[in-house]
Design a protein around this motif. Structure first.
Motif, mmCIF file in Angstrom:
data_model
loop_
_atom_site.group_PDB
_atom_site.id
_atom_site.type_symbol
_atom_site.label_atom_id
_atom_site.label_comp_id
_atom_site.label_asym_id
_atom_site.label_seq_id
_atom_site.Cartn_x
_atom_site.Cartn_y
_atom_site.Cartn_z
ATOM 1 N N ALA A 22 0.843 -1.203 0.000
ATOM 2 C CA ALA A 22 0.000 0.000 0.000
ATOM 3 C C ALA A 22 0.878 1.252 0.000
ATOM 4 C CB ALA A 22 -0.927 -0.012 1.213
ATOM 5 N N LEU A 23 1.976 1.196 0.757
ATOM 6 C CA LEU A 23 2.896 2.334 0.793
ATOM 7 C C LEU A 23 3.487 2.587 -0.611
ATOM 8 C CD1 LEU A 23 5.321 2.810 3.749
ATOM 9 C CD2 LEU A 23 6.058 3.456 1.489
ATOM 10 N N GLY A 24 3.863 1.490 -1.288
ATOM 11 C CA GLY A 24 4.393 1.604 -2.656
ATOM 12 C C GLY A 24 3.361 2.213 -3.605
ATOM 13 N N MET A 25 2.099 1.799 -3.443
ATOM 14 C CA MET A 25 1.040 2.344 -4.311
ATOM 15 C C MET A 25 0.807 3.826 -4.034
ATOM 16 S SD MET A 25 -1.577 -0.864 -4.218
ATOM 17 C CE MET A 25 -2.944 -0.015 -5.029
ATOM 18 N N MET A 26 0.882 4.197 -2.759
ATOM 19 C CA MET A 26 0.745 5.618 -2.408
ATOM 20 C C MET A 26 1.838 6.429 -3.106
ATOM 21 S SD MET A 26 -1.623 6.223 0.093
ATOM 22 C CE MET A 26 -1.010 7.741 0.799
ATOM 23 N N GLY A 30 1.416 9.488 -5.675
ATOM 24 C CA GLY A 30 1.913 10.815 -5.311
ATOM 25 C C GLY A 30 0.867 11.615 -4.541
ATOM 26 N N PRO A 31 1.245 12.820 -4.098
ATOM 27 C CA PRO A 31 0.346 13.622 -3.254
ATOM 28 C C PRO A 31 -0.914 14.109 -3.982
ATOM 29 C CG PRO A 31 2.607 14.472 -3.227
ATOM 30 C CD PRO A 31 2.552 13.431 -4.284
ATOM 31 N N GLY A 32 -0.849 14.263 -5.322
ATOM 32 C CA GLY A 32 -2.015 14.715 -6.093
ATOM 33 C C GLY A 32 -2.586 16.005 -5.552
ATOM 34 N N SER A 33 -3.934 16.053 -5.448
ATOM 35 C CA SER A 33 -4.571 17.304 -5.020
ATOM 36 C C SER A 33 -4.777 17.331 -3.501
ATOM 37 C CB SER A 33 -5.917 17.456 -5.732
ATOM 38 O OG SER A 33 -6.709 16.322 -5.429
ATOM 39 N N ASP A 34 -4.302 16.276 -2.808
ATOM 40 C CA ASP A 34 -4.518 16.220 -1.361
ATOM 41 C C ASP A 34 -3.207 15.922 -0.618
ATOM 42 O OD1 ASP A 34 -5.554 15.992 1.197
ATOM 43 O OD2 ASP A 34 -6.338 13.961 0.881
ATOM 44 N N PRO A 35 -2.239 16.840 -0.710
ATOM 45 C CA PRO A 35 -0.951 16.562 -0.054
ATOM 46 C C PRO A 35 -1.086 16.337 1.451
ATOM 47 C CG PRO A 35 -1.014 18.815 -0.939
ATOM 48 C CD PRO A 35 -2.253 18.128 -1.426
ATOM 49 N N ALA A 36 -1.991 17.055 2.100
ATOM 50 C CA ALA A 36 -2.122 16.886 3.552
ATOM 51 C C ALA A 36 -2.513 15.446 3.884
ATOM 52 C CB ALA A 36 -3.149 17.859 4.116
#
Ligand SMILES: [Fe+2]
Ligand SMILES: [Fe+2]
Length: 192
Positions: A22-26, A30-36
């Motif tokens: 899951a970490l690899g998929m994240m 990438g952060p996209g439109s929701d970096p927080a």
């Protein structure tokens, strides 16, 4: 029948492998439109790895399972030394990753690549570590340990309740952490 401690180790390995995937998929997303949200979930995942496998899983392998196997199956000694070395450095590695993630979040894109590469190295290293335990140490342990040895090891591992395996009741202290991970991380670990 396989000793219950080996079942528990396999379950915890499966939970950890799912977390690492899951970490690899994240990272791919990438952060996209929701970096927080992105940094929040990655931080929670690394915190989980620091909290459960590093503090509960590895010490029991190193203290209870490995010494008996190394003693009774000397051909595994070299590998067990290497796995013990991995355990001894695991906490430092995951703390370093937490720091690199914070650097990316707080200092920006120039720190992204360092985290990305370190996280990928960490995931492959960890998956290989677990593969060696299951494919080399387990069969050797099953061949040489006596029923009395297993009783002692099984009892110690039974107190080791990793909630992410889905087989034990959740500790309320960690509920918030799991909710954070599970609602936002990608499958198979989460719903996001
Ligand atoms: Fe291990
Ligand atoms: Fe392990």
């Amino acid at each position: 029948m396989e000793p219950s401690s080996l079942h528990i180790i396999r379950d915890e390995h499966a939970a950890l492998a799912a977390m690492l995937h899951a970490l690899g998929m994240m990272l791919e997303r990438g952060p996209g439109s929701d970096p927080a949200g992105f940094f929040d979930v990655l931080g929670a995942m690394l915190f989980y790895i620091d909290e459960f496998p590093e503090r509960l899983h590895h010490p029991k392998e190193t203290q209870l399972l490995f010494p008996k196997v190394a003693q009774l199956a000397p051909q595994t000694r070299e590998l067990i030394d290497r796995l013990d070395h991995d355990h001894a450095h695991g906490e430092t590695s995951v703390r370093a990753l937490q720091h690199q993630l914070m650097a990316w979040e707080l200092l920006g894109e120039s720190r992204r690549r360092a985290f990305d590469e370190a996280a990928k190295r960490y995931c492959s290293f960890y998956l290989e570590h677990m593969r060696l335990e299951e494919s080399v140490v387990f069969p050797a342990a099953l061949a040489v340990l006596a029923p009395g040895d297993w009783q002692e090891i099984d009892a110690a591992f039974a107190t080791n309740c990793d909630p992410l395996t889905g087989k034990y009741p959740r500790d309320p202290v960690y509920d918030k952490l799991f909710t954070r991970i599970v609602t936002r991380a990608p499958a198979p670990i989460g719903l996001g």
